[in-house]
Design a protein around this motif. Structure first.
Motif, PDB file in Angstrom:
ATOM      1  N   THR A 110     -26.211  49.283  17.121  1.00  0.00           N
ATOM      2  CA  THR A 110     -27.176  48.205  16.911  1.00  0.00           C
ATOM      3  C   THR A 110     -27.587  48.150  15.450  1.00  0.00           C
ATOM      4  O   THR A 110     -27.562  49.166  14.748  1.00  0.00           O
ATOM      5  CB  THR A 110     -28.422  48.386  17.805  1.00  0.00           C
ATOM      6  N   VAL A 111     -27.957  46.956  15.005  1.00  0.00           N
ATOM      7  CA  VAL A 111     -28.427  46.770  13.631  1.00  0.00           C
ATOM      8  C   VAL A 111     -29.819  46.167  13.683  1.00  0.00           C
ATOM      9  O   VAL A 111     -30.107  45.277  14.491  1.00  0.00           O
ATOM     10  CB  VAL A 111     -27.471  45.896  12.801  1.00  0.00           C
ATOM     11  N   TYR A 126     -33.675  47.237  21.434  1.00  0.00           N
ATOM     12  CA  TYR A 126     -35.060  47.576  21.767  1.00  0.00           C
ATOM     13  C   TYR A 126     -35.883  48.117  20.610  1.00  0.00           C
ATOM     14  O   TYR A 126     -37.115  48.072  20.652  1.00  0.00           O
ATOM     15  CB  TYR A 126     -35.139  48.516  22.961  1.00  0.00           C
ATOM     16  N   ASP A 127     -35.254  48.607  19.543  1.00  0.00           N
ATOM     17  CA  ASP A 127     -36.041  49.052  18.388  1.00  0.00           C
ATOM     18  C   ASP A 127     -36.813  47.887  17.770  1.00  0.00           C
ATOM     19  O   ASP A 127     -37.907  48.076  17.229  1.00  0.00           O
ATOM     20  CB  ASP A 127     -35.147  49.718  17.343  1.00  0.00           C
ATOM     21  N   SER A 128     -36.238  46.684  17.847  1.00  0.00           N
ATOM     22  CA  SER A 128     -36.957  45.505  17.346  1.00  0.00           C
ATOM     23  C   SER A 128     -38.235  45.276  18.142  1.00  0.00           C
ATOM     24  O   SER A 128     -39.284  44.944  17.575  1.00  0.00           O
ATOM     25  CB  SER A 128     -36.070  44.256  17.425  1.00  0.00           C
ATOM     26  N   GLY A 182     -42.842  49.800  10.845  1.00  0.00           N
ATOM     27  CA  GLY A 182     -42.458  50.249  12.177  1.00  0.00           C
ATOM     28  C   GLY A 182     -41.023  50.727  12.226  1.00  0.00           C
ATOM     29  O   GLY A 182     -40.724  51.784  12.802  1.00  0.00           O
ATOM     30  N   PHE A 183     -40.135  49.978  11.616  1.00  0.00           N
ATOM     31  CA  PHE A 183     -38.730  50.394  11.579  1.00  0.00           C
ATOM     32  C   PHE A 183     -38.560  51.722  10.837  1.00  0.00           C
ATOM     33  O   PHE A 183     -37.781  52.588  11.259  1.00  0.00           O
ATOM     34  CB  PHE A 183     -37.869  49.317  10.912  1.00  0.00           C
ATOM     35  N   ALA A 199     -41.532  49.135  29.099  1.00  0.00           N
ATOM     36  CA  ALA A 199     -40.893  47.828  29.270  1.00  0.00           C
ATOM     37  C   ALA A 199     -39.458  47.863  28.759  1.00  0.00           C
ATOM     38  O   ALA A 199     -38.543  47.312  29.391  1.00  0.00           O
ATOM     39  CB  ALA A 199     -41.697  46.753  28.535  1.00  0.00           C
ATOM     40  N   ASN A 200     -39.257  48.527  27.623  1.00  0.00           N
ATOM     41  CA  ASN A 200     -37.896  48.680  27.099  1.00  0.00           C
ATOM     42  C   ASN A 200     -37.015  49.412  28.094  1.00  0.00           C
ATOM     43  O   ASN A 200     -35.863  49.016  28.353  1.00  0.00           O
ATOM     44  CB  ASN A 200     -37.919  49.446  25.776  1.00  0.00           C
TER      45      ASN A 200
END
Length: 207
Positions: free
Chosen positions: A8-9, A99-101, A170-171, A120-121
């Motif tokens: 994922t990116v 899901y990191d987003s 957050g990222f 939820a994720n």
């Protein structure tokens, strides 16, 4: 059967992640992998319809919990219909956001309870987790400059620079918490320099 790989990116809008996702997919295909490239929210008809609702500036009254559940609904369908079958078949999946987003946007930036967002994720992905995640880190001002000229901003872009700063923070926090999976890449450089770092990380996992 080839070993499946889920990449994922991530990053704020304008960080260059979509460009890098294309380069990653091309490189892996050249290496002989069967690659499926996707985006979130979207990727299939149901999820694309949800995406249109989420990004429409006319939906300015959307509540944070409604937003969270719409993202998870789009994700759950994409995982069920496309990602899980592709990985089971030994394909490599490259997804623009996952899901990191949701953690960065809805928990860190919107302020929703992080445990609730994590639950939820988990419900949406049903145990389907990335093997490798790239977070492309770029100053908010640079990201805004790159986005200029794209046309009208979507509902999330209209939340402004302070919101994007929270997302970026957050990222970075996610990358610090999970360094084995999440690789923080300095994306303020040229496309070629950024992809050189990405390529090194891909080689490190045997991709």
């Amino acid at each position: 059967m080839a070993q499946s790989l889920f990449i994922t990116v991530e990053g704020i809008d304008g960080c260059g992640k979509s460009t890098q996702a294309g380069l990653i997919a091309d490189a892996l295909e050249t290496a002989g992998r069967d690659v499926l490239r996707l985006r979130e929210p979207g990727g299939i008809e149901i999820s694309e319809q949800i995406r249109a609702i989420l990004l429409d500036p006319e939906n300015g009254e959307m509540g944070d919990v409604c937003e969270l559940l719409l993202y998870e609904a789009a994700r759950a369908q994409l995982v069920h219909q496309v990602i899980e079958p592709a990985l089971a078949a030994g394909r490599t999946v490259v997804c623009d956001r996952f899901y990191d987003s949701t953690t960065a946007y809805q928990a860190f930036a919107d302020g929703l309870d992080r445990d609730m967002v994590a639950q939820a994720n988990e419900l949406a992905v049903n145990g389907c987790r990335p093997d490798l995640t790239f977070v492309f880190d770029v100053p908010v001002e640079e990201a805004y400059r790159r986005r200029s000229g794209r046309g009208a901003e979507d509902r999330l872009e209209l939340k402004g620079g302070a919101f994007q700063e929270k997302v970026a923070a957050g990222f970075r926090a996610i990358a610090a918490e999970e360094p084995a999976r999440v690789k923080l890449i300095d994306a303020a450089r040229s496309v070629e320099e950024v992809f050189a770092d990405v390529s090194a990380e891909l080689r490190a996992v045997g991709a």
